[in-house]
Design an enzyme around this catalytic site. Sequence first.
Site, PDB file in Angstrom:
ATOM      1  N   LYS A 202      68.487  18.091  55.938  1.00 44.06           N
ATOM      2  CA  LYS A 202      69.007  18.730  57.148  1.00 44.06           C
ATOM      3  C   LYS A 202      70.525  18.585  57.130  1.00 44.06           C
ATOM      4  CE  LYS A 202      68.858  18.572  62.171  1.00 44.06           C
ATOM      5  NZ  LYS A 202      68.148  18.064  63.345  1.00 44.06           N
ATOM      6  N   LYS A 255      67.048  22.810  55.995  1.00 44.03           N
ATOM      7  CA  LYS A 255      67.533  23.394  57.243  1.00 44.03           C
ATOM      8  C   LYS A 255      69.053  23.350  57.295  1.00 44.03           C
ATOM      9  CE  LYS A 255      67.357  22.309  62.094  1.00 44.03           C
ATOM     10  NZ  LYS A 255      66.959  21.353  63.073  1.00 44.03           N
TER      11      LYS A 255
HETATM   12  C1  PBG Z   1      66.990  17.849  66.827  1.00 43.83           C
HETATM   13  C2  PBG Z   1      66.973  19.209  66.227  1.00 43.83           C
HETATM   14  C3  PBG Z   1      68.006  20.169  66.156  1.00 43.83           C
HETATM   15  C4  PBG Z   1      67.439  21.312  65.606  1.00 43.83           C
HETATM   16  C5  PBG Z   1      66.103  21.008  65.340  1.00 43.83           C
HETATM   17  N1  PBG Z   1      65.856  19.707  65.698  1.00 43.83           N
HETATM   18  C6  PBG Z   1      69.382  20.124  66.640  1.00 43.83           C
HETATM   19  C7  PBG Z   1      70.384  19.253  66.011  1.00 43.83           C
HETATM   20  O1  PBG Z   1      70.153  18.577  65.017  1.00 43.83           O
HETATM   21  O2  PBG Z   1      71.462  19.205  66.587  1.00 43.83           O
HETATM   22  C8  PBG Z   1      68.118  22.624  65.374  1.00 43.83           C
HETATM   23  C9  PBG Z   1      67.222  23.818  65.409  1.00 43.83           C
HETATM   24  C10 PBG Z   1      67.915  25.113  65.536  1.00 43.83           C
HETATM   25  O3  PBG Z   1      69.157  25.223  65.538  1.00 43.83           O
HETATM   26  O4  PBG Z   1      67.191  26.108  65.645  1.00 43.83           O
HETATM   27  N2  PBG Z   1      67.716  16.896  66.153  1.00 43.83           N
END
Ligand code: PBG
Length: 329
Positions: A202, A255
């Site tokens: 991520k 992601k």
């Molecule tokens: C929680 C999380 C996030 C997303 C998914 N789980 C936000 C972040 O890390 O700030 C992002 C999902 C999206 O942008 O569609 N940590």
Amino acid sequence: MAVETASRLALARRPRRLRRTEAIRGLVRETRLTPDGFIYPLFVCEGRGVRREVPSMPGVFQLSVDEAVKEAAAAQVDGVPGVLLFGIPDKKDATGSGAADSDAAVQSAVRALKRDVPDLIVITDVCLCEYTSHGHCGILDGEEIVNDVTVSHLAQVALSHAVAGADFVAPSDMMDGRVAAIRQALDERGFERVGIMSYAAKYCSAFYGPFRDAADSAPQFGDRRSHQMDPANVEEALREVEADLVEGADVVIVKPAMAYLDVVAKVKMRFGQPTAAYHVSGEYAMLKAAARNGWLDEPRAVIECLTSIRRAGADIVITYYAREAARML
Ligand code: PBG
């Protein structure tokens, strides 16, 4: 003259022969986009009859449990096999204690979905950022997130989702060692069958902006660079994925998706494991904004994006377009 010369060329290969009709193109198509690899994210809030549109994500709503069940059931009718739930609590505190509450929105939604739409795959996001008053993904000491304390808290959150009936838990926090801790917590309580879909790679991305509106989870100070990955790195992504697989992840997530298709391809090629890509909020918002301005043909652009994510190697595509795309196909 030039035309005549060209018409006499005896080319052994004429790639255009295979592009001549839609039937032929369909015959040789390498990537077939079908809804059975789609996961549809839903934002679940407190209350009843709530259906509040997210301004930066047209067509995406904060939904109370009753509305989330309706939306999920409709998605299933459209051919979408699963949903990914995010909770939007009314109250937040410094430790995000509401995240493990058995009566919170997500846990209630899981129970309702398992009762009313039993065949739908229910996946829950496991993170603290939506539940902490400071918007960070873990427990703080000063301005720093303390890894191991956060991990034991996350394991309790995951367990509460499993107790409610989740099929998979999806840790998105990027703390070290959380997959192992969650696996252990689940197994100790007899939830061996509950899977872990881990956000293994991520990135610290600007494309999460609209999500933070939707989930009201923007950090109140600083950013997420101490735990989310530097967009410049790919070797590191492979190490992260390997670590999560060793710790017991069943599915690994990369992601965001579109700007990281090289990462998706390498992860799939190197490990050959079930791989998901998360087409995130900013990617959705960009397409919606351009389509609303008449600058893009939305169905074509959406199908092209989702097909590219599959072509790169993703088996599963998590996307806010899941329902719409399923209907387009
Ligand atoms: C929680 C999380 C996030 C997303 C998914 N789980 C936000 C972040 O890390 O700030 C992002 C999902 C999206 O942008 O569609 N940590």
